[in-house]
Design a protein around this motif. Structure first.
Motif, PDB file in Angstrom:
ATOM      1  N   VAL A  24       0.843  -1.201   0.000  1.00  0.00           N
ATOM      2  CA  VAL A  24       0.000   0.000   0.000  1.00  0.00           C
ATOM      3  C   VAL A  24       0.877   1.250   0.000  1.00  0.00           C
ATOM      4  N   LEU A  25       1.918   1.238   0.824  1.00  0.00           N
ATOM      5  CA  LEU A  25       2.792   2.407   0.897  1.00  0.00           C
ATOM      6  C   LEU A  25       3.634   2.580  -0.359  1.00  0.00           C
ATOM      7  N   GLN A  26       3.901   1.480  -1.037  1.00  0.00           N
ATOM      8  CA  GLN A  26       4.604   1.580  -2.312  1.00  0.00           C
ATOM      9  C   GLN A  26       3.675   2.172  -3.373  1.00  0.00           C
ATOM     10  N   ALA A  27       2.398   1.765  -3.333  1.00  0.00           N
ATOM     11  CA  ALA A  27       1.424   2.279  -4.293  1.00  0.00           C
ATOM     12  C   ALA A  27       1.035   3.721  -4.007  1.00  0.00           C
ATOM     13  N   HIS A  28       0.994   4.068  -2.726  1.00  0.00           N
ATOM     14  CA  HIS A  28       0.599   5.430  -2.324  1.00  0.00           C
ATOM     15  C   HIS A  28       1.418   5.829  -1.099  1.00  0.00           C
ATOM     16  N   PRO A  29       2.621   6.361  -1.306  1.00  0.00           N
ATOM     17  CA  PRO A  29       3.520   6.695  -0.187  1.00  0.00           C
ATOM     18  C   PRO A  29       2.948   7.704   0.798  1.00  0.00           C
ATOM     19  N   GLY A  30       1.962   8.463   0.398  1.00  0.00           N
ATOM     20  CA  GLY A  30       1.404   9.473   1.296  1.00  0.00           C
ATOM     21  C   GLY A  30       0.428   8.927   2.313  1.00  0.00           C
ATOM     22  N   ALA A  31       0.072   7.646   2.206  1.00  0.00           N
ATOM     23  CA  ALA A  31      -0.875   7.052   3.151  1.00  0.00           C
ATOM     24  C   ALA A  31      -0.216   6.806   4.498  1.00  0.00           C
ATOM     25  N   ARG A  32      -1.046   6.782   5.535  1.00  0.00           N
ATOM     26  CA  ARG A  32      -0.578   6.369   6.861  1.00  0.00           C
ATOM     27  C   ARG A  32      -1.383   5.145   7.265  1.00  0.00           C
ATOM     28  N   VAL A  33      -0.690   4.115   7.699  1.00  0.00           N
ATOM     29  CA  VAL A  33      -1.335   2.830   7.992  1.00  0.00           C
ATOM     30  C   VAL A  33      -1.481   2.641   9.495  1.00  0.00           C
ATOM     31  N   LEU A  34      -2.707   2.385   9.916  1.00  0.00           N
ATOM     32  CA  LEU A  34      -3.032   2.060  11.308  1.00  0.00           C
ATOM     33  C   LEU A  34      -3.526   0.623  11.331  1.00  0.00           C
ATOM     34  N   VAL A  35      -2.772  -0.261  11.966  1.00  0.00           N
ATOM     35  CA  VAL A  35      -3.178  -1.662  12.053  1.00  0.00           C
ATOM     36  C   VAL A  35      -4.302  -1.804  13.077  1.00  0.00           C
ATOM     37  N   LEU A  36      -5.323  -2.570  12.706  1.00  0.00           N
ATOM     38  CA  LEU A  36      -6.423  -2.909  13.611  1.00  0.00           C
ATOM     39  C   LEU A  36      -6.554  -4.424  13.555  1.00  0.00           C
ATOM     40  N   SER A  37      -6.005  -5.113  14.551  1.00  0.00           N
ATOM     41  CA  SER A  37      -5.871  -6.562  14.486  1.00  0.00           C
ATOM     42  C   SER A  37      -6.315  -7.230  15.775  1.00  0.00           C
ATOM     43  N   ALA A  38      -6.712  -8.487  15.653  1.00  0.00           N
ATOM     44  CA  ALA A  38      -7.045  -9.267  16.846  1.00  0.00           C
ATOM     45  C   ALA A  38      -5.780  -9.711  17.569  1.00  0.00           C
ATOM     46  N   SER A  39      -4.660  -9.675  16.876  1.00  0.00           N
ATOM     47  CA  SER A  39      -3.397 -10.157  17.442  1.00  0.00           C
ATOM     48  C   SER A  39      -2.610  -9.041  18.107  1.00  0.00           C
ATOM     49  N   ASP A  40      -2.082  -9.331  19.305  1.00  0.00           N
ATOM     50  CA  ASP A  40      -1.136  -8.410  19.926  1.00  0.00           C
ATOM     51  C   ASP A  40       0.203  -9.117  20.159  1.00  0.00           C
ATOM     52  N   GLU A  41       0.470 -10.129  19.304  1.00  0.00           N
ATOM     53  CA  GLU A  41       1.728 -10.854  19.395  1.00  0.00           C
ATOM     54  C   GLU A  41       2.888  -9.947  19.001  1.00  0.00           C
ATOM     55  N   ARG A  42       3.993 -10.095  19.708  1.00  0.00           N
ATOM     56  CA  ARG A  42       5.160  -9.247  19.494  1.00  0.00           C
ATOM     57  C   ARG A  42       5.588  -9.211  18.035  1.00  0.00           C
ATOM     58  N   GLU A  43       5.692 -10.377  17.392  1.00  0.00           N
ATOM     59  CA  GLU A  43       6.180 -10.444  16.019  1.00  0.00           C
ATOM     60  C   GLU A  43       5.242  -9.732  15.059  1.00  0.00           C
ATOM     61  N   ASP A  44       3.929  -9.874  15.277  1.00  0.00           N
ATOM     62  CA  ASP A  44       2.966  -9.188  14.408  1.00  0.00           C
ATOM     63  C   ASP A  44       3.120  -7.674  14.524  1.00  0.00           C
ATOM     64  N   VAL A  45       3.246  -7.197  15.754  1.00  0.00           N
ATOM     65  CA  VAL A  45       3.384  -5.753  15.983  1.00  0.00           C
ATOM     66  C   VAL A  45       4.646  -5.222  15.318  1.00  0.00           C
ATOM     67  N   LEU A  46       5.768  -5.896  15.555  1.00  0.00           N
ATOM     68  CA  LEU A  46       7.036  -5.411  15.014  1.00  0.00           C
ATOM     69  C   LEU A  46       7.094  -5.542  13.499  1.00  0.00           C
ATOM     70  N   ASP A  47       6.509  -6.615  12.951  1.00  0.00           N
ATOM     71  CA  ASP A  47       6.475  -6.771  11.489  1.00  0.00           C
ATOM     72  C   ASP A  47       5.696  -5.629  10.853  1.00  0.00           C
ATOM     73  N   ALA A  48       4.587  -5.256  11.477  1.00  0.00           N
ATOM     74  CA  ALA A  48       3.767  -4.174  10.935  1.00  0.00           C
ATOM     75  C   ALA A  48       4.516  -2.850  10.966  1.00  0.00           C
ATOM     76  N   ILE A  49       5.177  -2.562  12.072  1.00  0.00           N
ATOM     77  CA  ILE A  49       5.908  -1.304  12.205  1.00  0.00           C
ATOM     78  C   ILE A  49       7.079  -1.260  11.229  1.00  0.00           C
ATOM     79  N   LYS A  50       7.791  -2.378  11.099  1.00  0.00           N
ATOM     80  CA  LYS A  50       8.914  -2.421  10.165  1.00  0.00           C
ATOM     81  C   LYS A  50       8.452  -2.251   8.726  1.00  0.00           C
ATOM     82  N   ALA A  51       7.227  -2.677   8.428  1.00  0.00           N
ATOM     83  CA  ALA A  51       6.695  -2.531   7.069  1.00  0.00           C
ATOM     84  C   ALA A  51       6.250  -1.102   6.785  1.00  0.00           C
TER      85      ALA A  51
END
Length: 210
Positions: A64-91
Motif C-alpha cells: 500500500v505504501l509503495q502504491a501510495h507513499p502518502g498514506a498512513r497505515v493504522l493496524v487494527l488486528s485481533a493479534s497483539d503478538e510481538r512479532e505481528d506488531v514489530l512486522d507491521a511497524i517495520k513494514a
C-alpha cells in the motif's frame, strides 16, 4: 480505507467510521486489492488487518505504501503478538490497535494517525520503543567501525572530559587524543565534539570505563 478479509467486520468498521463523519473511500479484502485500491483512491489513512488470504498485514502495508507513499497505515488486528506488531511497524505502519478497542478509541486513533501521530494500544508502545532502542544500539553491517582506543576516547568525550583530562586518564599525549577524536569524527561523519558526545550517549558508549 478499511482492509480486512472478514466482510462483517470490514463493513462494520467502515459503517462506524462513516457515521463518525469520515469519508471511507474504499474497502479491500486482501493484499493485492489493498494495493490496487490505495493507488486508485489515495486514502489518507488505511486501517489494516494482519491476516489476509493472500499474505500478511505487513505485506499489505508495504505494498500500500509503495502504491501510495502518502498514506498512513493504522493496524487494527485481533493479534497483539510481538512479532505481528514489530512486522507491521517495520513494514511502515504508524500505529497498532487491537480489535478489542472501543469505538471512541478507534475514532481518536484514526484522527491521530491522520495527523501524523504514532498510536498504539496501551502496552504495545513500550514494546515498540524497546525494539527501536535495541535496533539503535545494535551494530549495523555498514556502521563505521571504531578502534578500541577510539571507543575509549569517545566514552570520555561523552562524559565531558577535555582532551587534556582524557590524555591524563589514558596516559597518552593530548595530541594522540585529538587524533583519535578526529578519526572518530571522520568515520561517523560528525561535525564536532558535541555531536560526538550525543552519538556516544545514543549508542550506549557512555557507560563506565576503567
Amino acid at each position: 480505507m478499511v482492509v480486512d478479509d472478514h466482510p462483517m467486520w470490514r463493513e462494520g468498521v467502515a459503517r462506524d467510521l462513516a457515521e463518525e463523519g469520515f469519508d471511507v473511500a474504499a474497502t479491500a479484502d486482501g493484499v493485492a486489492a489493498a494495493a490496487a485500491r490505495a493507488a486508485a483512491v489515495r486514502p489518507d489513512v488505511v486501517l489494516m488487518d494482519m491476516q489476509m488470504p493472500d499474505g500478511s498485514g505487513a505485506d499489505a502495508t508495504a505494498q500500500v505504501l509503495q502504491a501510495h507513499p502518502g498514506a498512513r497505515v493504522l493496524v487494527l488486528s485481533a493479534s497483539d503478538e510481538r512479532e505481528d506488531v514489530l512486522d507491521a511497524i517495520k513494514a511502515g505502519a504508524t500505529g497498532y490497535l487491537v480489535k478489542s478497542a472501543q469505538r471512541s478509541e478507534l475514532v481518536a486513533a484514526v484522527v491521530a494517525t491522520g495527523d501524523g501521530q504514532a498510536v498504539f494500544t496501551p502496552g504495545l508502545a513500550g514494546l515498540v520503543l524497546g525494539e527501536y532502542r535495541r535496533i539503535a544500539r545494535a551494530p549495523r553491517a555498514d556502521a563505521p567501525v571504531l578502534t578500541p582506543r577510539e571507543t575509549e576516547v569517545l566514552r570520555y568525550v561523552a562524559k565531558g572530559l577535555s582532551s587534556r583530562q582524557i590524555a591524563t586518564r589514558l596516559e597518552i599525549s593530548t595530541r594522540t587524543v585529538e587524533n583519535h577524536v578526529g578519526a572518530a569524527l571522520r568515520k561517523l561523519q560528525l561535525g564536532n565534539r558535541v555531536e560526538l558526545a550525543r552519538y556516544a550517549i545514543e549508542h550506549g558508549i557512555d557507560g563506565e570505563t576503567r
